[in-house]
Design a protein around this motif. Structure first.
Motif, PDB file in Angstrom:
ATOM      1  N   UNK A   1       0.735  -1.411   0.041  1.00 26.28           N
ATOM      2  CA  UNK A   1      -0.114   0.045  -0.153  1.00 26.28           C
ATOM      3  C   UNK A   1       0.941   1.280   0.020  1.00 26.28           C
ATOM      4  N   UNK A   2       1.933   1.448   0.715  1.00 18.88           N
ATOM      5  CA  UNK A   2       2.649   2.509   0.976  1.00 18.88           C
ATOM      6  C   UNK A   2       3.492   2.473  -0.550  1.00 18.88           C
ATOM      7  N   UNK A   3       4.094   1.404  -1.135  1.00 17.91           N
ATOM      8  CA  UNK A   3       4.544   1.815  -2.351  1.00 17.91           C
ATOM      9  C   UNK A   3       3.601   2.165  -3.235  1.00 17.91           C
ATOM     10  N   UNK A   4       2.270   1.789  -3.293  1.00 19.20           N
ATOM     11  CA  UNK A   4       1.345   2.268  -4.021  1.00 19.20           C
ATOM     12  C   UNK A   4       1.056   3.816  -4.181  1.00 19.20           C
ATOM     13  N   UNK A   5       1.053   4.284  -3.005  1.00 22.62           N
ATOM     14  CA  UNK A   5       1.042   5.602  -2.552  1.00 22.62           C
ATOM     15  C   UNK A   5       2.259   6.592  -3.136  1.00 22.62           C
ATOM     16  N   UNK A   6       3.316   5.843  -2.909  1.00 19.44           N
ATOM     17  CA  UNK A   6       4.431   6.646  -3.212  1.00 19.44           C
ATOM     18  C   UNK A   6       4.964   6.368  -4.664  1.00 19.44           C
ATOM     19  N   UNK A   7       4.051   5.710  -5.485  1.00 20.43           N
ATOM     20  CA  UNK A   7       4.338   5.612  -7.034  1.00 20.43           C
ATOM     21  C   UNK A   7       5.565   4.646  -7.127  1.00 20.43           C
ATOM     22  N   UNK A   8       6.019   3.796  -6.070  1.00 21.38           N
ATOM     23  CA  UNK A   8       7.382   2.883  -6.156  1.00 21.38           C
ATOM     24  C   UNK A   8       6.862   1.722  -6.965  1.00 21.38           C
ATOM     25  N   UNK A   9       7.938   1.129  -7.343  1.00 22.11           N
ATOM     26  CA  UNK A   9       7.823  -0.070  -7.922  1.00 22.11           C
ATOM     27  C   UNK A   9       7.582  -1.205  -6.921  1.00 22.11           C
ATOM     28  N   UNK A  10       6.812  -2.394  -7.057  1.00 21.26           N
ATOM     29  CA  UNK A  10       6.593  -3.060  -5.917  1.00 21.26           C
ATOM     30  C   UNK A  10       8.200  -4.167  -5.900  1.00 21.26           C
ATOM     31  N   UNK A  11       8.705  -3.863  -6.889  1.00 21.41           N
ATOM     32  CA  UNK A  11      10.251  -4.483  -6.762  1.00 21.41           C
ATOM     33  C   UNK A  11      11.075  -3.950  -5.540  1.00 21.41           C
TER      34      UNK A  11
END
Length: 170
Positions: free
Chosen positions: A128-138
């Motif tokens: 969820x945090x990665x999604x909010x930050x626009x980070x790749x799930x990698x």
């Protein structure tokens, strides 16, 4: 719940009381429900169980220890390519991220301006945090989500932002 888990839950309950938490949503997993119940008891409210906050469905890996999976090429692929890999007969991190962010946004729409607690699991929170930050799930293993910790996000019709990670660790 273990004695250390109970102590962590009690500390989170005190924190939640001070923060004015208006609602609690929890994963259906027992350890998460127990934590949410301890928080809810201190606030005089019952946590709501949501499958959206559940742990990753690890499919064939469910119940196995990391040392049992270390030589499995699928496990290595999972840990090196979280954005695309799938647990055998389980979920992808993209699916986890989608169910988490959809749920969080739905709650944000109905509880605008309120502080809502979600009790979930480190990898689902990372997604969820990665999604909010626009980070790749990698990159989800590049930041830590500590057990019994508080990470804050703010969501609105304008999008979302991460306010803190591991702000409070019980």
């Amino acid at each position: 719940m273990s004695s250390s888990g109970l102590l962590q839950a009690e500390r989170l309950a005190r924190w939640s009381s001070a923060e004015g938490v208006a609602a609690i949503h929890t994963s259906p997993v027992l350890r998460a429900r127990e934590t949410a119940q301890a928080i809810g008891a201190s606030l005089g409210m019952a946590p709501r169980v949501s499958d959206a906050l559940d742990e990753i469905d690890f499919g064939d890996w469910t119940g196995k220890h990391f040392d049992q999976l270390a030589s499995d090429p699928d496990w290595q692929r999972w840990n090196n390519n979280r954005a695309q890999a799938r647990a055998p007969r389980g979920e992808t991190m993209t699916e986890v991220q989608q169910r988490m962010t959809d749920f969080m946004r739905a709650i944000a729409e109905t509880a605008a301006g309120a502080t809502v607690a979600f009790v979930s699991h480190c990898d689902t929170i990372r997604a969820a945090i990665a999604g909010i930050l626009g980070l790749s799930l990698d990159y989800v293993l590049r930041f830590e989500i500590a057990p019994a910790s508080v990470s804050r996000v703010q969501l609105g019709d304008w999008g979302g932002r991460v306010l803190s990670l591991n702000e409070y660790t019980a």
